[in-house]
Design a protein around this motif. Sequence first.
Motif, PDB file in Angstrom:
ATOM      1  N   LEU A  32       0.474  -1.315  -0.249  1.00 50.42           N
ATOM      2  CA  LEU A  32      -0.046  -0.067  -0.263  1.00 50.42           C
ATOM      3  C   LEU A  32       0.566   1.353  -0.011  1.00 50.42           C
ATOM      4  O   LEU A  32       0.552   2.036  -0.505  1.00 50.42           O
ATOM      5  CB  LEU A  32      -0.974  -0.110   1.370  1.00 50.42           C
ATOM      6  CG  LEU A  32      -2.045  -1.055   1.245  1.00 50.42           C
ATOM      7  CD1 LEU A  32      -2.627  -1.274   2.557  1.00 50.42           C
ATOM      8  CD2 LEU A  32      -2.757  -0.523  -0.532  1.00 50.42           C
ATOM      9  N   ALA A  33       1.614   1.250   0.821  1.00 45.09           N
ATOM     10  CA  ALA A  33       2.877   1.933   1.144  1.00 45.09           C
ATOM     11  C   ALA A  33       3.533   2.737  -0.793  1.00 45.09           C
ATOM     12  O   ALA A  33       3.746   3.878  -0.986  1.00 45.09           O
ATOM     13  CB  ALA A  33       3.944   2.070   1.957  1.00 45.09           C
ATOM     14  N   ALA A  34       3.729   1.450  -1.761  1.00 42.92           N
ATOM     15  CA  ALA A  34       4.652   1.937  -2.401  1.00 42.92           C
ATOM     16  C   ALA A  34       3.669   1.596  -3.822  1.00 42.92           C
ATOM     17  O   ALA A  34       3.353   3.123  -4.091  1.00 42.92           O
ATOM     18  CB  ALA A  34       4.937   0.640  -3.010  1.00 42.92           C
ATOM     19  N   ASP A  35       2.348   2.264  -3.727  1.00 44.87           N
ATOM     20  CA  ASP A  35       0.698   2.231  -4.512  1.00 44.87           C
ATOM     21  C   ASP A  35       0.599   3.284  -4.209  1.00 44.87           C
ATOM     22  O   ASP A  35       0.118   4.102  -4.966  1.00 44.87           O
ATOM     23  CB  ASP A  35      -0.242   1.109  -4.092  1.00 44.87           C
ATOM     24  CG  ASP A  35      -0.158   0.141  -5.234  1.00 44.87           C
ATOM     25  OD1 ASP A  35       0.989  -0.527  -6.113  1.00 44.87           O
ATOM     26  OD2 ASP A  35      -1.433  -0.955  -4.570  1.00 44.87           O
ATOM     27  N   SER A  36       0.471   3.846  -3.103  1.00 41.40           N
ATOM     28  CA  SER A  36      -0.029   4.965  -3.219  1.00 41.40           C
ATOM     29  C   SER A  36       0.665   6.381  -2.770  1.00 41.40           C
ATOM     30  O   SER A  36       0.674   7.759  -3.234  1.00 41.40           O
ATOM     31  CB  SER A  36      -0.430   5.576  -1.622  1.00 41.40           C
ATOM     32  OG  SER A  36       1.563   5.794  -0.517  1.00 41.40           O
ATOM     33  N   VAL A  37       2.416   6.146  -3.947  1.00 40.14           N
ATOM     34  CA  VAL A  37       2.666   7.381  -4.335  1.00 40.14           C
ATOM     35  C   VAL A  37       2.458   7.404  -5.511  1.00 40.14           C
ATOM     36  O   VAL A  37       2.569   9.030  -5.854  1.00 40.14           O
ATOM     37  CB  VAL A  37       4.285   6.664  -4.579  1.00 40.14           C
ATOM     38  CG1 VAL A  37       5.102   6.485  -3.321  1.00 40.14           C
ATOM     39  CG2 VAL A  37       4.167   5.921  -6.005  1.00 40.14           C
ATOM     40  N   THR A  38       1.633   7.265  -6.153  1.00 38.81           N
ATOM     41  CA  THR A  38       1.052   7.662  -7.409  1.00 38.81           C
ATOM     42  C   THR A  38      -0.216   8.487  -6.794  1.00 38.81           C
ATOM     43  O   THR A  38      -0.897   9.209  -6.082  1.00 38.81           O
ATOM     44  CB  THR A  38      -0.020   6.535  -8.560  1.00 38.81           C
ATOM     45  OG1 THR A  38      -1.011   5.592  -7.538  1.00 38.81           O
ATOM     46  CG2 THR A  38       0.739   5.708  -9.005  1.00 38.81           C
ATOM     47  N   ASP A  39      -0.889   9.640  -7.879  1.00 42.59           N
ATOM     48  CA  ASP A  39      -1.371  10.878  -7.591  1.00 42.59           C
ATOM     49  C   ASP A  39      -2.670  10.591  -7.189  1.00 42.59           C
ATOM     50  O   ASP A  39      -3.462  11.260  -6.360  1.00 42.59           O
ATOM     51  CB  ASP A  39      -1.694  11.663  -9.259  1.00 42.59           C
ATOM     52  CG  ASP A  39      -0.318  12.648  -8.322  1.00 42.59           C
ATOM     53  OD1 ASP A  39       1.162  12.486  -8.099  1.00 42.59           O
ATOM     54  OD2 ASP A  39      -0.381  13.405 -10.024  1.00 42.59           O
ATOM     55  N   ASP A  40      -3.305   9.758  -8.687  1.00 44.52           N
ATOM     56  CA  ASP A  40      -4.830   9.311  -7.629  1.00 44.52           C
ATOM     57  C   ASP A  40      -5.199   8.689  -6.719  1.00 44.52           C
ATOM     58  O   ASP A  40      -6.229   7.844  -6.534  1.00 44.52           O
ATOM     59  CB  ASP A  40      -5.290   8.860  -8.952  1.00 44.52           C
ATOM     60  CG  ASP A  40      -5.201   8.201  -9.515  1.00 44.52           C
ATOM     61  OD1 ASP A  40      -3.497   6.444  -9.645  1.00 44.52           O
ATOM     62  OD2 ASP A  40      -5.700   7.412 -10.485  1.00 44.52           O
ATOM     63  N   HIS A  41      -4.300   7.455  -5.770  1.00 49.39           N
ATOM     64  CA  HIS A  41      -4.341   6.489  -5.035  1.00 49.39           C
ATOM     65  C   HIS A  41      -4.817   7.037  -3.964  1.00 49.39           C
ATOM     66  O   HIS A  41      -4.494   8.063  -3.533  1.00 49.39           O
ATOM     67  CB  HIS A  41      -2.948   5.648  -4.952  1.00 49.39           C
ATOM     68  CG  HIS A  41      -2.873   4.764  -3.758  1.00 49.39           C
ATOM     69  ND1 HIS A  41      -3.559   4.753  -2.721  1.00 49.39           N
ATOM     70  CD2 HIS A  41      -3.098   3.520  -4.202  1.00 49.39           C
ATOM     71  CE1 HIS A  41      -3.579   3.285  -2.411  1.00 49.39           C
ATOM     72  NE2 HIS A  41      -3.243   2.441  -3.784  1.00 49.39           N
ATOM     73  N   PRO A  42      -6.207   6.574  -3.270  1.00 54.35           N
ATOM     74  CA  PRO A  42      -6.640   6.921  -2.170  1.00 54.35           C
ATOM     75  C   PRO A  42      -6.012   6.711  -0.981  1.00 54.35           C
ATOM     76  O   PRO A  42      -6.492   7.470  -0.075  1.00 54.35           O
ATOM     77  CB  PRO A  42      -8.400   5.882  -2.238  1.00 54.35           C
ATOM     78  CG  PRO A  42      -7.309   4.898  -3.371  1.00 54.35           C
ATOM     79  CD  PRO A  42      -6.618   4.885  -4.032  1.00 54.35           C
TER      80      PRO A  42
END
Length: 193
Positions: free
Chosen positions: A107-117
Motif C-alpha cells: 500500500l505504501a508503494a502504491d500510494s505514490v501515484t497521484d490518484d491513489h486513495p
Amino acid sequence: MSRARGTDRRASIVRAAFEVIAERGYRGTSLAAVADRVGLTQQGLMHYFPTKEDLLTAVLEARDEWDLLHFGHAPPGEESAMTVNQLAELVDYNATRPGIVQTYTVLAADSVTDDHPARKYFHDRYTRVRAGMAEMLERHRDELPPGTTPEQLAPIAIAVLDGLQLQWLLDPAEVDMPAGFRTFLTLLGIKPD
C-alpha cells in the motif's frame, strides 16, 4: 444483527482485505474478491464498507490500531514519544507478522501515484513519523554522528526501516530485520537495551 456480531464481521472483512491486498495490491483488489474471501456477497460486504476506499481506510486504521494496542500507545494525534527500545521492539514484532508488513509495504508503494486513495494517509503518516523519529533521536543528540541533526537523520532512519522490511519480505532467510535495525542504531551511536 447484534452490534457485537457486526463488529466481528467488520473485523473479519478487514483481515480478509489485508490478505487480498497483500496478494494482489490495492488496484488488483476488488470488493468481490474480499467478499468471496470472507464468505459474503459483494452486496453484503458493501453493507459494512460501501466503497473500496472505505475498506482501504479501515485496513490502514486497523494496522495502526494493532501497533498502538501492542505497544500501549495513545491514539494517533496523541502519541507519546516512542523510545529507541520501543522502536526496536516494534521491529521485532513486525518480524512475527509478515502478512501485515507485506500489506503495508504494498500500500505504501502504491500510494505514490497521484490518484491513489491512500496517498494523503501515507503523506500525513510519514510527516508524523518523521517528527516522532526526530523527537526520539533528539533524546540521543549527544550520541549521534558529529555534524548531524535529528531532523536530518529521521528520514534516513525511516528509509532504513522501510528498506529492511522490503528486503526481509523478499528474502527472510538472508535478511535479519531486527538485527539490521539494531546495527543501524549502533552506527548512529545509539545503544539500544
